[in-house]
Each structure stands twice: as structure tokens, then as C-alpha cells.
Design a protein around this motif. Structure first.
Motif, PDB file in Angstrom:
ATOM      1  N   GLY A 250      50.741 -59.683  58.509  1.00 39.25           N
ATOM      2  CA  GLY A 250      51.029 -58.931  59.732  1.00 39.25           C
ATOM      3  C   GLY A 250      51.885 -59.717  60.709  1.00 39.25           C
ATOM      4  O   GLY A 250      52.924 -59.244  61.168  1.00 39.25           O
ATOM      5  N   MET A 251      51.476 -60.933  61.006  1.00 38.52           N
ATOM      6  CA  MET A 251      52.109 -61.681  62.092  1.00 38.52           C
ATOM      7  C   MET A 251      53.591 -61.956  61.842  1.00 38.52           C
ATOM      8  O   MET A 251      54.396 -61.973  62.760  1.00 38.52           O
ATOM      9  CB  MET A 251      51.366 -62.996  62.311  1.00 38.52           C
ATOM     10  CG  MET A 251      51.897 -63.790  63.477  1.00 38.52           C
ATOM     11  SD  MET A 251      50.838 -65.161  63.886  1.00 38.52           S
ATOM     12  CE  MET A 251      49.716 -64.405  65.035  1.00 38.52           C
TER      13      MET A 251
ATOM     14  N   CYS B   5      44.840 -52.176  65.741  1.00 30.61           N
ATOM     15  CA  CYS B   5      44.572 -53.260  64.795  1.00 30.61           C
ATOM     16  C   CYS B   5      43.061 -53.389  64.618  1.00 30.61           C
ATOM     17  O   CYS B   5      42.319 -53.348  65.594  1.00 30.61           O
ATOM     18  CB  CYS B   5      45.127 -54.574  65.321  1.00 30.61           C
ATOM     19  SG  CYS B   5      44.744 -55.949  64.223  1.00 30.61           S
TER      20      CYS B   5
ATOM     21  N   CYS C 106      47.399 -63.248  62.280  1.00 29.49           N
ATOM     22  CA  CYS C 106      46.854 -62.458  63.385  1.00 29.49           C
ATOM     23  C   CYS C 106      45.364 -62.721  63.549  1.00 29.49           C
ATOM     24  O   CYS C 106      44.897 -63.050  64.633  1.00 29.49           O
ATOM     25  CB  CYS C 106      47.111 -60.978  63.155  1.00 29.49           C
ATOM     26  SG  CYS C 106      48.863 -60.566  63.157  1.00 29.49           S
TER      27      CYS C 106
ATOM     28  N   ASN D 130      44.004 -57.165  55.685  1.00 27.77           N
ATOM     29  CA  ASN D 130      44.860 -56.056  56.127  1.00 27.77           C
ATOM     30  C   ASN D 130      45.967 -55.780  55.115  1.00 27.77           C
ATOM     31  O   ASN D 130      46.900 -55.047  55.401  1.00 27.77           O
ATOM     32  CB  ASN D 130      45.433 -56.340  57.524  1.00 27.77           C
ATOM     33  CG  ASN D 130      46.257 -57.609  57.553  1.00 27.77           C
ATOM     34  OD1 ASN D 130      46.546 -58.203  56.519  1.00 27.77           O
ATOM     35  ND2 ASN D 130      46.645 -58.034  58.727  1.00 27.77           N
TER      36      ASN D 130
ATOM     37  N   PRO E   2      48.220 -51.294  61.452  1.00 24.35           N
ATOM     38  CA  PRO E   2      49.077 -50.107  61.579  1.00 24.35           C
ATOM     39  C   PRO E   2      50.546 -50.462  61.778  1.00 24.35           C
ATOM     40  O   PRO E   2      51.426 -49.719  61.355  1.00 24.35           O
ATOM     41  CB  PRO E   2      48.510 -49.367  62.795  1.00 24.35           C
ATOM     42  CG  PRO E   2      47.575 -50.303  63.471  1.00 24.35           C
ATOM     43  CD  PRO E   2      47.199 -51.377  62.506  1.00 24.35           C
ATOM     44  N   VAL E   3      50.801 -51.599  62.423  1.00 19.29           N
ATOM     45  CA  VAL E   3      52.166 -51.925  62.801  1.00 19.29           C
ATOM     46  C   VAL E   3      52.995 -52.379  61.599  1.00 19.29           C
ATOM     47  O   VAL E   3      54.120 -51.948  61.410  1.00 19.29           O
ATOM     48  CB  VAL E   3      52.147 -53.009  63.901  1.00 19.29           C
ATOM     49  CG1 VAL E   3      53.536 -53.542  64.182  1.00 19.29           C
ATOM     50  CG2 VAL E   3      51.532 -52.421  65.160  1.00 19.29           C
TER      51      VAL E   3
HETATM   52  S1  SF4 Z   1      50.630 -57.144  63.185  1.00 20.32           S
HETATM   53 FE1  SF4 Z   1      49.030 -55.985  62.133  1.00 20.32          FE
HETATM   54  S2  SF4 Z   1      47.336 -57.431  61.786  1.00 20.32           S
HETATM   55 FE2  SF4 Z   1      48.726 -58.323  63.325  1.00 20.32          FE
HETATM   56  S3  SF4 Z   1      47.824 -57.740  65.301  1.00 20.32           S
HETATM   57 FE3  SF4 Z   1      49.374 -56.181  64.788  1.00 20.32          FE
HETATM   58  S4  SF4 Z   1      48.244 -54.591  63.702  1.00 20.32           S
HETATM   59 FE4  SF4 Z   1      46.944 -56.415  63.735  1.00 20.32          FE
END
Ligand code: SF4
Ligand code: SF4
Ligand code: SF4
Lengths: 83, 276
Positions: free
Chosen positions: B133-134, B28, B59, B129, B209-210
Motif C-alpha cells: 500500500g505505502m 483503510c 502502512c 491487504n 481501498p486506495v
Molecule cells: S495505502 Fe492502503 S494500506 Fe496504506 S493506509 Fe492507504 S488504504 Fe491503508
């Protein structure tokens, strides 16, 4: 060292030298420091850290003390000091 | 590597080390942006007790919880109103908003445009991003056209915001864009923004990335490669031409640095003319 172009006075320029420190157990193995160290002195260790990631190790003791890895690392796991 | 008996990272005095490791996923970029931000604060030489950090939800909203100075983790989208309140009550503080694209531009979009319009003297750092994400990678106001997300499974039909253009149109007086890979430029730019008088906005492109990369077949190092190869630094570029298109090349740099009276200055002059 990778140069975009080789400076004409590259043989005269004094490059700073440093020591890179790796706090292996903080690393999450993203490999960013390894891929973008301008001296390409880092590589993945074969060993795992406490969290199960492969932290970087120094493959050649040639750190420039540019602090780039220190800024880029998301985990506060690597930094350099002047030699 | 030589042994460092202390092994103390130089940013540790600004981080709540008891909360490390942070929640950010491996790869991240948020942690990188955070490190550049802390470095910039150090570079200004301003004492730490003259800063405050405010974050919203998401995040990157966790930033306020990891910094070892006065900080505030606010409700979703409301980082800027809280920061405005802090600034109006304590005009000497350097107030930093560290938050994400969803929080600042969707849930809190109105707050952003109005704080910029007023030239509120705060520094807003947006970790972009391109997704939520969260909460699981839903489509955001910044998700590129055709990109896949958990709610646009065959591709995003919408057009994303160009954040620096929006900031410019709203009246921000310092505007820049970097990626987390341009860590040195980013730290120097944040330093400049911190000492800039007026509303400063820095967009930082950063990998998730996730929840974004995985759905768009992009490994974290692939994203960084795009940041490295397909970006162009062009200070003073026309804000209308800053859409994010890696085929054309994404423009980075400083796009505005304007000297204009801040909200605080105008307010004081009109309402408390007798104060110093
Ligand atoms: S979900 Fe995405 S933005 Fe959130 S901590 Fe993980 S990689 Fe980072
Ligand atoms: S300080 Fe610079 S040269 Fe030294 S390891 Fe880090 S990135 Fe490489
Ligand atoms: S950048 Fe940091 S977390 Fe990533 S591999 Fe290097 S030391 Fe580990």
C-alpha cells in the motif's frame, strides 16, 4: 435487530441498552459503523466535519451497547457506554 | 446521541492521541485491526508496561508509532528479529509484532519462518491487504492470482502464499485468520494469542481501498461485503486448505493451538540450568 434466526425466547431476553457517542471531527467517513451496526441506528450526517467528511449521526436512539462500532471504527471516532 | 462531556474513547489511554489523526486512508482497515489489538491487550488484564510492540515498514508498520506503550518502529522486514531480541533480553515482556504482509512475508520472510521454527514466544499480527500500500500498490507475495496491481497491470501471473499454511509448516504453535470485519472474534483471538506460550500468528484480511481496491474495482464496502458473505468460520480446519478464494469461501478461525516448549525455555534449560 437483525437475527440470523429469531430465538424462541426473544420476547423474554433483556437486551442491554446503551448510548453511542460520536466524535465527529475524527471521522473519515468510511461508513463501516453505519453499514454494520446490528441495530442499524446510524446514518450519514448531511453536515461536514472539520476534515470535510460526513460523520455518522444517530437516527434512532436504540443502541444495544454492543461496542461493535467501537471495535470496527478505524479512527477511534465512535464508542458506546451503558445506559 | 447524548452529550458526553468528556467524549473520551475507551482506547485513548493506549493511543498517542497527539499523533491522531493517523496516516491511514479513509476506509483503510489497518485502524480497525489496531483497535481490535488494543482491545485485546486490555482484555488480558496484563499491565501495559509488560507489553512491547514492534513494527516494520509499511502502512501497518505505523502501528508501533501510535501505541502509547514501549514500542519500536524497525527497519524493513526486521520487526521479528527486533522482537526476538527484546524477548530474549526481557523474557517477562509480552512482545507483539504488528506489521503488514509485505514486511513480514517478503522482505522479512526468512525471519518469520525461523522465529516460528524456534517457537519464539512472541505474537505476530499480520495486516494482510494483499499489496504494498505505502509504496503505490505493487504486486506482493500475497496478491491473488489475476488481481491487478501497479506492476501487474493486466493481472498477477503468480500464486500467492497461504500465510496460515506457511506458519503451520514453519512450526507456529498458535495460528488463526480473521478479517477486520470480524472485529470481536479478532480481539478475542488476539487476546488468546497474547497469553499463548509460544509463537502465535494471526492473519487479518484488511482492505486497502486506495491501492488495491481501486485497481480491482472494489469499493471499501464491497470488500467488507465479501468478508461478511463469502467467509466461513471453521476452527481446526486443515491448514493446507486455507487458500484465499472468495468463490469457494475463505476459511477463518483458529487452526492451531499447540503446547510446545518455547525457544526461551529450551535455551535457558541448556545454557543456564542453574537459574530459576
Ligand atoms: S495505502 Fe492502503 S494500506 Fe496504506 S493506509 Fe492507504 S488504504 Fe491503508
Ligand atoms: S454499540 Fe452496537 S448497537 Fe450501539 S451504535 Fe454501536 S454497533 Fe450500533
Ligand atoms: S467507522 Fe468511524 S470513521 Fe468510519 S464512518 Fe463510522 S465513525 Fe466515521
Amino acid at each position: 435487530m437483525k437475527y440470523w434466526r429469531v430465538p424462541l425466547d426473544s420476547h423474554e431476553v433483556q437486551v442491554t441498552r446503551g448510548h453511542v457517542h460520536i466524535i465527529a471531527d475524527r471521522c473519515k467517513g468510511c461508513g463501516y459503523c453505519i453499514a454494520y451496526c446490528p441495530r442499524e441506528i446510524l446514518e450519514f450526517s448531511k453536515a461536514f466535519n472539520a476534515k470535510g467528511y460526513h460523520p455518522p449521526v444517530v437516527k434512532k436512539d436504540d443502541c444495544l451497547n454492543c461496542h461493535y462500532c467501537e471495535l470496527l471504527c478505524p479512527e477511534f471516532a465512535i464508542f458506546s457506554i451503558e445506559r | 446521541m447524548t452529550e458526553n462531556p468528556q467524549n473520551v474513547h475507551p482506547l485513548e489511554d493506549l493511543v498517542r492521541m497527539d499523533r491522531i489523526p493517523h496516516i491511514w486512508c479513509p476506509g483503510c482497515g489497518t485502524g480497525s485491526v489496531f483497535a481490535s489489538c488494543l482491545t485485546a491487550m486490555k482484555q488480558t488484564g496484563i499491565p501495559y508496561n509488560q507489553f512491547a510492540m514492534v513494527s516494520g515498514i509499511g502502512c501497518s508498520g505505523r502501528g508501533a508509532g501510535y501505541i502509547n506503550i514501549d514500542s519500536f518502529h524497525t527497519t524493513h522486514g526486521r520487526a521479528i528479529p527486533f522482537a526476538t531480541g527484546i524477548k530474549m533480553a526481557s523474557p517477562d515482556l509480552n512482545v507483539i509484532v504488528f506489521s503488514g504482509d509485505g514486511d513480514l512475508f517478503a522482505i522479512g520472510g526468512n525471519h518469520f519462518i525461523h522465529a516460528a521454527r524456534r517457537n519464539m514466544d512472541i505474537t505476530v499480527i499480520c495486516v494482510n491487504n494483499l499489496t504494498y500500500g505505502m509504496t503505490g500498490g505493487q504486486v506482493a507475495a500475497t496478491t491473488p492470482h489475476l488481481a491487478k496491481s501497479s506492476t501487474t497491470t493486466v493481472g498477477n501471473p503468480e500464486t500467492p502464499f497461504s500465510l496460515p499454511f506457511l506458519a503451520y509448516a514453519s512450526g507456529a504453535t498458535y495460528i488463526a485468520r480473521w478479517t477486520m470485519l470480524h472485529a470481536r472474534d479478532l480481539a478475542d483471538s488476539i487476546e488468546e494469542a497474547l497469553v499463548h506460550k509460544g509463537f502465535s500468528f494471526i492473519e487479518v484480511l484488511s482492505p486497502c481501498p486506495v491501492n488495491f481496491g481501486r485497481r480491482n474495482k472494489e469499493k471499501p464496502l464491497d470488500t467488507l461485503k465479501k468478508y461478511y458473505e463469502n467467509t466461513i468460520v471453521r476452527n481446526g480446519a486443515n491448514p493446507a486448505e486455507l487458500d484465499i478464494d472468495y468463490k469457494k469461501g475463505v476459511i477463518l478461525g483458529k487452526f492451531a493451538d499447540i503446547d510446545k516448549p518455547t525457544h526461551d525455555e529450551k535455551y535457558k534449560k541448556m545454557y543456564w540450568p542453574d537459574e530459576k
